[in-house]
Every structure is written in structure tokens, then in C-alpha cells.
Design an enzyme around this catalytic site. Structure first.
Site, PDB file in Angstrom:
ATOM      1  N   ASN A 123       0.822  -1.211   0.000  1.00 60.86           N
ATOM      2  CA  ASN A 123       0.000   0.000   0.000  1.00 60.86           C
ATOM      3  C   ASN A 123       0.854   1.258   0.000  1.00 60.86           C
ATOM      4  OD1 ASN A 123      -1.869   2.095   0.571  1.00 60.86           O
ATOM      5  ND2 ASN A 123      -3.229   0.663   1.607  1.00 60.86           N
ATOM      6  N   ASP A 124       1.425   1.589   1.139  1.00 64.59           N
ATOM      7  CA  ASP A 124       2.155   2.851   1.272  1.00 64.59           C
ATOM      8  C   ASP A 124       3.371   2.929   0.358  1.00 64.59           C
ATOM      9  OD1 ASP A 124       0.349   3.670   3.230  1.00 64.59           O
ATOM     10  OD2 ASP A 124       1.516   2.728   4.824  1.00 64.59           O
ATOM     11  N   VAL A 125       3.998   1.777   0.063  1.00 66.18           N
ATOM     12  CA  VAL A 125       5.217   1.795  -0.746  1.00 66.18           C
ATOM     13  C   VAL A 125       4.915   1.987  -2.233  1.00 66.18           C
ATOM     14  CG1 VAL A 125       6.488   0.395   0.896  1.00 66.18           C
ATOM     15  CG2 VAL A 125       5.265  -0.731  -0.979  1.00 66.18           C
TER      16      VAL A 125
END
Length: 483
Positions: free
Chosen positions: A409-411
Site C-alpha cells: 500500500n504505502d510503498v
């Protein structure tokens, strides 16, 4: 120097060399297993020699013999059973627990050495030692002992909290309260003052016990305000702390093997922590005091949340990949939770058989510990040459027909490049949005650990395949076979 001392020195030297070579081999997935076995063999040699010298040669006493005879088999059994039974998804928790055990052991050894050598008050209770002029232990001994005790204690309780956050026993959100930093600062100040008093004024046992107690509290106070998103960095940092504590214990015991092993762990853990912070474009100060991370974000309202996203079925997604030229798979924690790595390996084999170039893009902080994705994919026998680090593969996304994102997700969040108000702004990310098509496998539209939406999911070229990652990948496998 006796013959026994000379042999002991060379045994420690051999053990130290195996530690150094083992660490060198661990730098590559190809040689990692060999390095692990080599270092373990060196440690077994050192432990075996300690047992031989204490039991057979030095006659260290019944208590020493029983500690070794009982402790070694129990430790070996717990380690072997734990390593075999713990699933790969729980490997970060096991690392945290083992790291805490190392720190706790270093603290106990330091405490035992102090309690054995501390001078008591002549003709009076120990609690009155501050008022009595008694000989002090050597300053170098005290500094090393106190460092081993405080750092080992912080690592012990800090690792327990990190384990709890990773396991879900303790809230993954930053736990803060008004004035928490002041309290932590006071605890740290108390430790420093007691350290000076114990070193230069008195070797009081009660003050030493208070010193250790404050160090244990500091470990809890330092880790509780850190969010779940930063636990991999915290575990790495605590690992470095444990190494330093072990090195200090090696100095106290005049044990070269402990000194070398602890120094290696401390140095490598520090370097790894710096690399992970760089991968997130954040300083270690921000990690420790930024109260960042929400351990998974909130629940989404329905499968598609509030973002305007397009869904795709497994059959259509399989056709896109089967007839593409290049597919880049981006593994994340969703793959680990679903234990989908074997299915991912099968999908890769099928695509390669159809002439598709398949590679894996590994972000440095994907998963819950450094190298988490590499370990999972290696477990599934994915060839090492297909695992590409972020810097190596980022420019290739623009040539990819499909970027398949499995739970990361965040990466993969483009807000890290453009949104200056985003908590992840400036963090290097994988350029999945540059691929021709992006297929994202997720259970729902719930946010990641940073607690923010990912605009990638609303990108016109992105389609969502909702569901358990393993079942979704298995459906893709079926679809590719039929394509």
C-alpha cells in the site's frame, strides 16, 4: 598465559571468524543459508568450549555446571521448535522476541557480575552504603557493566512491546499522553544520574537495582509511542542495542567471542536502521519521536471505500498478464498474511512458460521486517535473479505491460511524490503507476499503516481485484492456464 588460555583464545578467534564470514554471506540471498549455518557452527563451537572449560577443566562449581547443563538443552529446544513452528508471517515477531531474549541475557549477566563483585557496607545494611567510605569497583568495569545492564534492559522490554504491536496484543497505534516525552526524559535523566553515582560514589546494590528498573521502564516508554508502521525500524534499532549490550558484556567477562559478535550485531543493526530510515526518507529521530503510523488504518465503508475505483475479475486480469510482454509483481504484507507466495510462484512459472518476462519489485520496507518479502519468496523457490531491489527496477515499470500489486500500500502511494502534506511525502516509492496497466490485489479499500488513501487506486489505468490474496492469485493461475 596457560595452555588453556591459549586454546580458549584460538577457539574464540575461530568463532569470531565464522561470525564475520557468516555476516558477509548473509548479504546475498544466494549464500545466506551457508552464512547462517557457518555462524551457527561457530557459535556452537564457542558454547561447547565454554561448557568443556567450566565443567571439565576449571570445575566452575555445581551451580555453574547445572546452569549450563540445563540451560543449553532448553535454549536449543526452544530455538529449534520456535524456528520450525512459527509461520513466515510471524517471523518479525519471532525476531523481536529473540532479540529481546538476547538483550535480557546481556542485562542479567551484567547484573550478576555487579552483584558478585559489589562491595557491601562493613557493619551496616547495604542501603546505607552511600554514607560509608568503601572501595569502588574499577571505573572501566562499572561503565561496561552499567552499559550492558541499561542497554540490555531497554532492548528487552522494548522488544517485548514491539512483539506485542506486531502480534496485535498491544495497540499498533502510537500510545501517547500529555507530557509523555517529559516523563521519558526524566526516566533517562534518572538513569544517567544513578550511573554516575554507581560509578564514582558508591556500588550500592539497591541503587543498582533501581537503575535496572528505570532502564526496563525506559524500554516500554520509548517504544509505546511508536506506531506499527515503524516497528521494522524499531526492531532493527533494538537489535543494534542488543549487540552493544552483548559487546559490553563481553568486555566485562573478558570474552572475545562475545565482544566480536556483539560489535558485529551492533554495527550491522545500526547500518540497517539507517538504510531503512533512508528508504522512508525519515530520520531516526522522527521514527522514535514522530508518533507515526496507525497499524492498518480504519475500516473501509464497503469494498470500494470512498474512492472512485474500477474493479476487474480474475479472468480478465489473467488475460492482461498472459498476453503482456513484461509483468512486474510487487509483493507486500497482504501476500505474507495470506501465505500466497507458493501461488505467486506458480503464477510466475505459467507466465514465463507463455513467454512473459516476470520480475519482482522489492521495496526495502515492504512487509514487517527487513528482507521479509525476500524470505517469503525464497521459501517458495522464486529464483533470486528475479528479485529486484527498488533502485534496480524502478525505471523498468514504464516498460511493463502489467504491474501486479499484492497488498503493498504505502510503498506504492504516488502521494509520496506530490502531496507535501502527506505523512509519507518524500519517501521513495515503487513507480507502479508508470506501468501500462496496474492490477491491485486487496481485501478492501482500508488504508495502510500510514492511515492515508492511496490515489493510485483511482488512477484510470488501475483496476482492483478484491479478496484474499491467496485465493485471488489462485484464480489468476486458473485464468492464465485457460488464456
Amino acid at each position: 598465559m596457560s595452555v588453556l588460555d591459549i586454546v580458549t583464545f584460538f577457539v574464540y578467534l575461530v568463532g569470531s571468524i565464522t561470525f564475520i564470514l557468516g555476516l558477509k554471506f548473509l548479504s546475498s540471498p544466494v549464500s545466506a543459508r551457508r552464512g547462517n549455518r557457518l555462524a551457527a557452527t561457530g557459535m556452537a563451537i564457542v558454547v561447547g568450549w565454554v561448557f568443556i572449560t567450566e565443567f571439565l577443566l576449571r570445575s566452575g562449581g555445581l551451580s555453574t555446571v547445572w546452569i549450563l547443563a540445563v540451560g543449553i538443552p532448553i535454549g536449543a529446544l526452544v530455538g529449534a521448535v520456535g524456528a520450525r513452528r512459527v509461520p513466515m508471517t510471524a517471523m518479525p515477531q519471532m525476531v523481536a522476541i529473540f532479540n529481546g531474549a538476547g538483550g535480557g541475557a546481556a542485562a542479567l549477566v551484567a547484573a550478576a557480575e555487579f552483584l558478585r563483585d559489589a562491595h557491601t557496607c562493613p557493619g551496616g545494611p547495604t542501603s546505607h552504603c552511600v554514607l560509608v567510605a568503601i572501595p569502588l569497583l574499577p571505573v572501566t568495569f562499572m561503565v561496561a557493566t552499567l552499559l550492558g545492564a541499561v542497554i540490555g534492559s531497554v532492548s528487552f522490554t522494548g522488544s517485548i512491546i514491539a512483539f506485542g504491536k506486531l502480534q496485535g496484543i498491544v495497540s499498533g497505534r502510537p500510545v501517547t499522553y500529555p507530557g509523555d516525552k517529559i516523563v521519558t526524559g526524566l526516566v533517562l535523566a534518572g538513569i544517567l544520574v544513578l550511573g554516575v553515582v554507581l560509578t564514582l560514589v558508591t556500588n550500592s546494590v539497591p541503587l543498582f537495582l533501581l537503575f535496572v528498573a528505570l532502564a526496563l521502564v525506559l524500554g516500554v516508554a520509548a517504544v509505546m509511542p511508536i506506531g506499527g508502521a515503524d516497528m521494522p525500524v524499531v526492531v532493527s534499532l533494538l537489535n543494534a542495542y542488543t549487540g552493544i549490550a552483548v559487546a559490553a558484556t563481553g568486555f566485562v567477562l573478558n570474552n572475545y567471542a562475545l565482544l566480536v559478535a556483539g560489535t558485529l550485531v551492533g554495527a550491522s543493526g545500526t547500518i540497517l536502521t539507517q538504510l531503512m530510515c533512508r528508504a522512508m526518507n525519515r530520520s531516526i529521530f522522527n521514527v522514535l519521536f514522530g508518533a507515526f503510523g496507525t497499524a492498518g488504518g480504519g475500516a473501509a465503508a464497503g469494498p470500494a471505500g470512498d474512492q472512485n475505483v474500477r474493479e476487474i475479475n480474475a479472468e480478465d486480469a489473467a488475460v492482461l498478464m498472459a498476453y503482456g510482454k513484461k509483468v512486474i509483481i510487487v509483493p507486500g504484507y497482504g501476500m505474507a498474511v495470506a501465505q500466497a507466495q507458493q501461488a505467486v510462484r506458480e503464477l510466475m512459472d505459467l507466465l514465463i512458460a507463455k513467454g512473459v518476462d516476470v520480475e519482482f519489485a522489492i521495496h526495502p520496507v515492504a512487509g514487517r521486517m527487513p528482507g521479509h518479502m525476500n524470505v517469503l519468496l525464497a521459501e517458495a523457490n522464486v529464483p533470486y535473479d528475479r528479485l529486484k531491489e527498488m533502485d534496480e527496477i524502478n525505471d523498468d515499470f514504464q516498460n511493463a505491460s502489467v504491474a501486479l500489486v499484492i497488498g503493498a500500500n504505502d510503498v506504492t502511494n504516488p502521494a509520496a511524490r506530490t502531496d507535501t502534506s502527506s505523512p509519507i511525502y518524500g519517501m521513495p516509492i515503487l513507480n507502479v503507476d508508470q506501468a501500462e496497466h496496474v492490477i491491485v490485489l486487496k481485501r478492501s479499500m482500508a488504508s495502510g499503516f500510514a492511515g492515508i488513501d492511496n490515489p493510485l487506486y483511482a488512477d484510470p489505468k488501475t483496476t482492483m481485484l478484491f479478496g484474499d490474496a491467496k485465493k485471488s492469485v489462485e484464480a489468476l493461475v486458473t485464468g492464465v492456464k485457460a488464456a
